[in-house]
Design a protein around this motif. Structure first.
Motif: not given
Lengths: 430, 430
Positions: A157, A164, A173, A429
């Motif tokens: 990302l 997603y 992520t 993440a």
């Protein structure tokens, strides 16, 4: 209910500067020409309207036609969606040359099934038809690839939101960082593969919204090293035609030996045909057979016609010239973006550049649209961007790029507002 | 490799009688005009070629363009695919009137997202946009409706094969019988609901390939009675515009009160636009939101343009005249089919008729194509038909119908071959 433009509200009635659809002679609304000066509207109304439209468009930008419906005549230059305008010109020359009789045959007949359309793409894609899924836009291929892969999906990302949104299972992520210019570190990605054992890994190169390119040799090494440890590595090359004058590079030939590799491509951006809906995936024949199971006659006749065009050497030469011309004008735009005051322009191998501004991008996007008719992409909703100061600018034709730059200089010349930098909460993440 | 026609092999190069695509000026193949007499080819080669193409087309007919590629110039009249030619004429008038500038905007811009295209259909469909899924052909809607319904699917046979091909779980089949003229007995269907507790029940009215109509009042009663016992009843009305001069009937308004009801429709057949890819499903808003999750920008610009046309009263009047004209010519064709020697023509409320012949339909279909250029549907591969003697004939324009009848009289006048009636093994049916 009376409308400010043609009652049919069709897309044609909502394109920039056009408010009446000639196909509907019963509509009495006067025709407005598109070369008019941008309609001046106050920035706050534009900001509010954009906000409403954005809320209704999910993680994607409102289409130009949606904006035209809400704010007729406002959009003069579309620097939001990502498409080569010179390539569109080449397609249009040939589309307009279709005879009336042939056009009717295209409209009234069912298009070919999957094997037939794949055969039309084989020469252009450079691999046998049994390796190709022709898709109603790359998004259809992305959905099909993820719908039957419920295992964890490893994704860097920020990136294109469809990956997603269409994920059928948990998401792992990998955060790309502005201090690294959003460069993908494949060794970090490989460590995440070892740690999380994802079913699917997605790599978009060049990436959207930053345009960051992954080194081809390193990427091939990565794909080889994770063989046997993941079910599929999806490499999305939708922006591969923009980064260089050299022949666009692709991992396509490797699908013959690497059964877990899937290459995705869109023809919307490179060939300027977003309205036709055409993309494809390349993979091993067994995977392609699985993917074809969910669609019948998924390409329309115009997309199929365009697949035929990809076998015409005359068109391919003209497209290559359009690609080189667009690349040159895009590089000129990028150079000028680096000179903008208070702006960090990230290096891009795509046909757009991500700017980090000294103020909220939403204010700038609203002012660009209201004052100059330039529609840009406020990236405040992009997962993986840590503030609301990111704006994406798509390259257009040379004269349009000049207007985009003039507009940016004008809007950014105003003093920076006192409003503070707003950090956007990000999901945890890996 | 030299080809018998244009090297690009695109759909345009493969339509009946056309062998060269004008969009590719670099192709040196001479243009062949479409009004030529049918090319005489021997019936055995045609039969073999049809067999090969059929094997490559799954449970569907080879497209006209596939046949044209294998047997250039052979198809003169397409009585296989099911589409109103008079309606196509009305669409073409308006498509050709699109200005060059607007056409370019259609090609280069992304189409609208699902909510936007549903809004364009709302007035025509007669229900709010939140009840509508606009689909890239009815097949896309059918796939989406079945993909997330893995429970048993109750389906009457014979019928449109997409419903059993897209089934995500076990199939419960209800056999329709020729001695009942393939009429659907809803009380028998309800008994199967009680016995098997299916998740989904599919009812196609008029049904394909026989054209049998289900009584509307009885159908509504059935749908009400199974409420709470099945997750969804899918009523496919794709052929509802052909059975009568009266306004086509639909169960659409009932989706407001019956949460398990889904109505599917195709615009390909009724409006003669198979190449544009456009259909829709109507259901309760929660179900529509689920279904929209699998697609982004699924309609192309030409399908979206057509959705706009459905809001133009001038077009709608012209379409209605085309519908009535086609109905009258279709009824004349049906009356004449009943007079054919050795043929049982089943009553049809659609734009096609199922014939039971005194000989294998494949032989007749091959002879019709080879001798007269008439492409028909040999139904030997249709699940639920117990012999290979069934042929489906689609209605075309008045002069084409006359040629179809002449061809049938000629081919059926030959003595019945001695080959015996071949029964087709059927899967066990409920």
């Amino acid at each position: 209910m009376p409308s400010p433009f043609c009652h049919c509200q069709c897309k044609m009635c909502r394109v920039p500067g056009v408010r009446h659809c000639s196909a509907h002679p019963s509509c009495g609304v006067p025709v407005v020409h598109s070369q008019q000066a941008p309609r001046r509207v106050d920035e706050r109304s534009v900001g509010r309207a954009l906000g409403r439209l954005k809320a209704a468009s999910g993680t994607h930008s409102p289409s130009v036609s949606d904006i035209e419906r809400a704010l007729p005549g406002v959009v003069q230059i579309d620097a939001c969606f990502l498409s080569n305008p010179y390539a569109t010109t080449e397609v249009m020359k040939r589309l307009r040359a279709i005879s009336a009789q042939r056009l009717e045959q295209m409209v009234c007949h069912y298009p070919s099934q999957a094997a037939g359309t794949a055969a039309l793409l084989a020469s252009y894609v450079g691999i046998g038809a049994d390796h190709i899924l022709a898709a109603n836009g790359a998004c259809e291929a992305i959905h099909a690839l993820l719908a039957d892969a419920p295992g964890p999906l490893l994704l860097s990302l920020p990136t294109f939101s469809a990956y997603y949104e269409f994920a059928a299972g948990p998401l792992i992520t990998h955060q790309l960082r502005p201090q690294d210019e959003f460069r993908l570190d494949l060794s970090r990605l490989e460590a995440l593969v070892a740690r999380h054992a994802p079913e699917t890994v997605v790599i978009i190169t060049p990436n959207n919204p930053d345009g960051g390119l992954v080194d081809r040799s390193a990427l091939i090494e990565f794909v080889r090293r994770v063989q046997g440890r993941v079910r599929q590595v999806i490499v999305d090359e939708s922006f591969s035609h923009f980064g260089s004058e050299a022949t666009p590079q692709t991992l396509t030939p490797l699908v013959r030996e690497l059964e877990h590799l899937v290459v995705v491509n869109s023809l919307s951006k490179s060939h300027g045909i977003a309205g036709l809906r055409l993309g494809y995936a390349v993979a091993n024949p067994a995977r392609i057979r699985e993917l074809r199971g969910s669609s019948l006659w998924n390409l329309n006749a115009f997309a199929e016609w365009f697949c035929g065009l990809l076998n015409d050497p005359g068109y391919l030469d003209a497209y290559e010239r359009a690609r080189l011309r667009y690349h040159r004008t895009t590089q000129q735009l990028f150079a000028a973006l680096h000179e903008l005051p208070g702006v960090t322009a990230f290096p891009s191998a795509a046909n757009f550049a991500l700017l980090e501004l000294d103020r909220p991008a939403g204010d700038v996007a609203g002012a660009l649209l209201a004052r100059h008719g330039v529609y840009t992409r406020d990236c405040a909703d992009k997962r993986g961007l840590s503030s609301d100061h990111y704006l994406r600018i798509a390259a257009r034709s040379q004269p349009e790029n000049d207007r985009i730059l003039t507009a940016l200089h004008d809007v950014l010349a105003a003093p920076q507002p006192t409003r503070t930098h707003r950090r956007i909460p990000q999901p945890a993440a890996a």
